[in-house]
Design an enzyme around this catalytic site. Sequence first.
Site, PDB file in Angstrom:
ATOM      1  CG  HIS A 175       6.197  73.949 -50.603  1.00 16.49           C
ATOM      2  ND1 HIS A 175       7.181  73.111 -51.080  1.00 16.49           N
ATOM      3  CD2 HIS A 175       5.190  73.879 -51.499  1.00 16.49           C
ATOM      4  CE1 HIS A 175       6.768  72.552 -52.206  1.00 16.49           C
ATOM      5  NE2 HIS A 175       5.559  73.004 -52.490  1.00 16.49           N
ATOM      6  CD  GLU A 176       1.651  75.388 -51.103  1.00 16.94           C
ATOM      7  OE1 GLU A 176       1.485  75.888 -52.225  1.00 16.94           O
ATOM      8  OE2 GLU A 176       1.845  74.160 -50.932  1.00 16.94           O
TER       9      GLU A 176
ATOM     10  CG  HIS B 222       4.319  76.793 -55.281  1.00 12.95           C
ATOM     11  ND1 HIS B 222       4.888  76.316 -56.440  1.00 12.95           N
ATOM     12  CD2 HIS B 222       4.160  75.707 -54.471  1.00 12.95           C
ATOM     13  CE1 HIS B 222       5.074  74.994 -56.322  1.00 12.95           C
ATOM     14  NE2 HIS B 222       4.646  74.604 -55.134  1.00 12.95           N
TER      15      HIS B 222
ATOM     16  CD  GLU C  72       6.999  71.257 -55.769  1.00 15.54           C
ATOM     17  OE1 GLU C  72       5.994  71.932 -56.087  1.00 15.54           O
ATOM     18  OE2 GLU C  72       7.118  70.716 -54.655  1.00 15.54           O
TER      19      GLU C  72
HETATM   20 ZN    ZN Z   1       4.681  72.601 -54.359  1.00 17.16          ZN
END
Ligand code: ZN
Length: 509
Positions: A273-274, A277, A303
């Site tokens: 997830h990160e 980003h 996001e």
């Molecule tokens: Zn996030």
Amino acid sequence: MNAEYARFLLLAREIRDLGAAGALLAWDQEVLLPPKGLAARARHRAALAGVVHEKMCAPGYGELVDGLAADGELGGGLEDRADAAAAAAVREAKRDRDRAVKIPHALVTELAEATSLSQQAWQEARARDDWPAFAPHLARLVALKRREAAAVGHEGEPYNALLDEFEPGARVETLAPLLSGLAAEIVPLIAAIGEARARTGDDPGALLRGDFDVVRQEKFSREVLAGMGFDMAAGRLDVSAHPFTSGTGPGDVRLTTRYDPCDLRVGLYATIHEGGHGLYEQGLPVEFEGTPLGDCASLGIHESQSRLWENFVGRSRAFWEHWAPRARELFPERLGRAAPEALHRAVNEVRPSLIRIEADEVTYNLHIALRLELERALLAGEIETADLPALWNARLRSTLGLTPATNREGVLQDIHWACGLFGYFPTYTLGNLYAAQLREAAAAALGDLDALVARGDTAPLLAWLRAHVHARGRLLRAGALCREVTGRDLETAPFVRYLQGKFGALYGV
Ligand code: ZN
């Protein structure tokens, strides 16, 4: 480039460089700071934030920005990328500045003080499950945020003034029907999956629960991150209590994750997830670094990048076709001869939960819809903070059939409100929706994405995201970016199609 514009760039860059230094202080606080340094660090950060606000509000900078914004020459030749970029940079700088100067200095400092006190109070209240201890802090913050909304000004509901900070140009009158429409599609799917689960009674997640050596978990996370294309010469991966992405620009992107020695999924998916980003941050346009255009389009778009990698890539069957052999090598005692199919099922358990951050892809957005509804009513003055626990519990019961036994598992679970972040939650659902729509556009351009992921070759996907999303920075607002890249306004249909296809197949519903 005219002299005025050159002077503007110099000042804008100085403001953003100071902000970057502040981000580094915040990162250091979460990752490295010894506890006894905390009080002084709060002062350092406040001092720097004060300087940034002063520079932003300085009349000289304002005259420059307003003058350039009124200058018809700038951006006159829209076919010229540099000219269009200059006009967009001024437009975004003016937007940021106009918002900053509308909020009275006294309100800025009162909010800063109230948020740091309420964060402290929230931590203690959550630990002791003591809602009455937190309620007065929240009531004060809501009152201050109502004043902020009034100061900033808004069309429609006061909520729009706060939403606009995170998702420029978004309006709750458009957003709320989108979310309730989504809920109407998701609820029957959750019911069908629940019935299927009850029939089979199996527990696919058990495969990834148990003893998973943290050193090996970290090794695995770093390999997956490298496979995604995250550049370690322009970034780092560290550990913090709550995973996040920070940094100072495309050349210095800092990710954090958190490993659970008893569950492989926690650290792996936080990292992916990160990492999503982080790829966005590393791909932001270097030529605009230090100007407002060097930033993300919105938090919803940010996001979308994390969700796209975490869910559409990381939780796909194709991902495990590529990574299962390596996972078995690293954790032979736990995974034995586990097949990609079993790993895929283990990372896609659907089970209504009380806690948002533990929610699966199907139920997640119902948690967001609940928060949006309550925030909106709070800001409009239709409900008071004292009503929150009862409303929260009733709403969760009606949507997910669950009732929190404690406020710790209910209204006290998230840090956002304690930080004064009202209007932030919807960006999570927007991220899911943007991600699904971008995924369909990427698949239309690249062909079978799953085939690429199964070969461990996600470079074409990253290149596509770089060209269409990352490299644009804040040149386009989120809505315009979505139309430009996907040819349509934001819709729920691509996300619903994705959920029905994937979970329909997994659960046979
Ligand atoms: Zn996030």
